[in-house]
Design a protein around this motif. Structure first.
Motif, PDB file in Angstrom:
ATOM      1  N   MET A   1      28.655  63.566  68.536  1.00  0.00           N
ATOM      2  CA  MET A   1      27.382  63.722  67.859  1.00  0.00           C
ATOM      3  C   MET A   1      26.403  62.690  68.436  1.00  0.00           C
ATOM      4  O   MET A   1      26.773  61.537  68.619  1.00  0.00           O
ATOM      5  N   ILE A   2      25.190  63.131  68.706  1.00  0.00           N
ATOM      6  CA  ILE A   2      24.166  62.216  69.219  1.00  0.00           C
ATOM      7  C   ILE A   2      22.941  62.282  68.314  1.00  0.00           C
ATOM      8  O   ILE A   2      22.646  63.324  67.737  1.00  0.00           O
ATOM      9  N   LYS A   3      22.260  61.155  68.191  1.00  0.00           N
ATOM     10  CA  LYS A   3      21.081  61.056  67.339  1.00  0.00           C
ATOM     11  C   LYS A   3      19.841  61.269  68.199  1.00  0.00           C
ATOM     12  O   LYS A   3      19.680  60.638  69.245  1.00  0.00           O
ATOM     13  N   LEU A   4      18.958  62.183  67.759  1.00  0.00           N
ATOM     14  CA  LEU A   4      17.735  62.504  68.481  1.00  0.00           C
ATOM     15  C   LEU A   4      16.545  62.457  67.540  1.00  0.00           C
ATOM     16  O   LEU A   4      16.708  62.426  66.321  1.00  0.00           O
ATOM     17  N   THR A   5      15.339  62.483  68.109  1.00  0.00           N
ATOM     18  CA  THR A   5      14.113  62.409  67.328  1.00  0.00           C
ATOM     19  C   THR A   5      13.280  63.667  67.560  1.00  0.00           C
ATOM     20  O   THR A   5      12.937  63.992  68.700  1.00  0.00           O
ATOM     21  N   GLY A   6      12.965  64.356  66.470  1.00  0.00           N
ATOM     22  CA  GLY A   6      12.124  65.546  66.565  1.00  0.00           C
ATOM     23  C   GLY A   6      10.662  65.164  66.730  1.00  0.00           C
ATOM     24  O   GLY A   6      10.281  63.987  66.638  1.00  0.00           O
ATOM     25  N   LEU A   7       9.815  66.134  66.976  1.00  0.00           N
ATOM     26  CA  LEU A   7       8.386  65.876  67.149  1.00  0.00           C
ATOM     27  C   LEU A   7       7.736  65.365  65.871  1.00  0.00           C
ATOM     28  O   LEU A   7       6.672  64.750  65.918  1.00  0.00           O
ATOM     29  N   ASP A   8       8.376  65.600  64.728  1.00  0.00           N
ATOM     30  CA  ASP A   8       7.869  65.122  63.436  1.00  0.00           C
ATOM     31  C   ASP A   8       8.322  63.690  63.136  1.00  0.00           C
ATOM     32  O   ASP A   8       8.169  63.214  62.027  1.00  0.00           O
ATOM     33  N   GLU A   9       8.904  63.014  64.155  1.00  0.00           N
ATOM     34  CA  GLU A   9       9.388  61.636  64.055  1.00  0.00           C
ATOM     35  C   GLU A   9      10.646  61.488  63.200  1.00  0.00           C
ATOM     36  O   GLU A   9      11.098  60.382  62.953  1.00  0.00           O
ATOM     37  N   LYS A  10      11.221  62.587  62.737  1.00  0.00           N
ATOM     38  CA  LYS A  10      12.451  62.518  61.936  1.00  0.00           C
ATOM     39  C   LYS A  10      13.652  62.570  62.864  1.00  0.00           C
ATOM     40  O   LYS A  10      13.700  63.367  63.802  1.00  0.00           O
ATOM     41  N   GLU A  11      14.623  61.692  62.577  1.00  0.00           N
ATOM     42  CA  GLU A  11      15.850  61.671  63.364  1.00  0.00           C
ATOM     43  C   GLU A  11      16.836  62.692  62.810  1.00  0.00           C
ATOM     44  O   GLU A  11      16.875  62.947  61.610  1.00  0.00           O
ATOM     45  N   PHE A  12      17.607  63.277  63.710  1.00  0.00           N
ATOM     46  CA  PHE A  12      18.677  64.175  63.304  1.00  0.00           C
ATOM     47  C   PHE A  12      19.826  64.030  64.296  1.00  0.00           C
ATOM     48  O   PHE A  12      19.676  63.457  65.372  1.00  0.00           O
ATOM     49  N   VAL A  13      20.969  64.531  63.902  1.00  0.00           N
ATOM     50  CA  VAL A  13      22.176  64.407  64.716  1.00  0.00           C
ATOM     51  C   VAL A  13      22.596  65.807  65.158  1.00  0.00           C
ATOM     52  O   VAL A  13      22.542  66.758  64.377  1.00  0.00           O
ATOM     53  N   ILE A  14      22.998  65.895  66.419  1.00  0.00           N
ATOM     54  CA  ILE A  14      23.379  67.190  66.976  1.00  0.00           C
ATOM     55  C   ILE A  14      24.742  67.042  67.656  1.00  0.00           C
ATOM     56  O   ILE A  14      25.050  65.984  68.205  1.00  0.00           O
ATOM     57  N   ASN A  15      25.531  68.100  67.619  1.00  0.00           N
ATOM     58  CA  ASN A  15      26.827  68.094  68.276  1.00  0.00           C
ATOM     59  C   ASN A  15      26.603  68.359  69.767  1.00  0.00           C
ATOM     60  O   ASN A  15      26.212  69.457  70.159  1.00  0.00           O
TER      61      ASN A  15
END
Length: 60
Positions: A1-15
Motif C-alpha cells: 500500500m502506498i500513500k498518495l495525494t489527490g488534487l483536493d489535497e486529501k491523502e489516500f492509500v492505494i494497493n
C-alpha cells in the motif's frame, strides 16, 4: 500500500499491486486493473519510488 495525494489535497492509500498503468499529463493518472482511475499530485517517478520502498519493506 502506498500513500498518495489527490488534487483536493486529501491523502489516500492505494494497493500498488493493482496498478496497471501510469500516465503523466501533467499530473499522474493511475489506472488500476479494474479500470478505476485516480489523478494524483505525485509524479510518476515519485510513485515508482514509493512502490519500490513499499516492496523493499515487505520482501526483506
Amino acid at each position: 500500500m502506498i500513500k498518495l495525494t489527490g488534487l483536493d489535497e486529501k491523502e489516500f492509500v492505494i494497493n500498488s499491486d493493482h496498478i496497471e498503468k501510469l500516465i503523466e499529463i501533467p499530473q499522474s493518472v493511475i489506472t488500476l486493473v479494474n479500470g478505476n482511475k485516480y489523478i494524483v499530485k505525485e509524479s510518476n517517478d515519485e510513485i515508482i519510488e514509493k512502490i519500490i520502498e513499499y516492496k523493499r519493506k515487505i520482501y526483506i
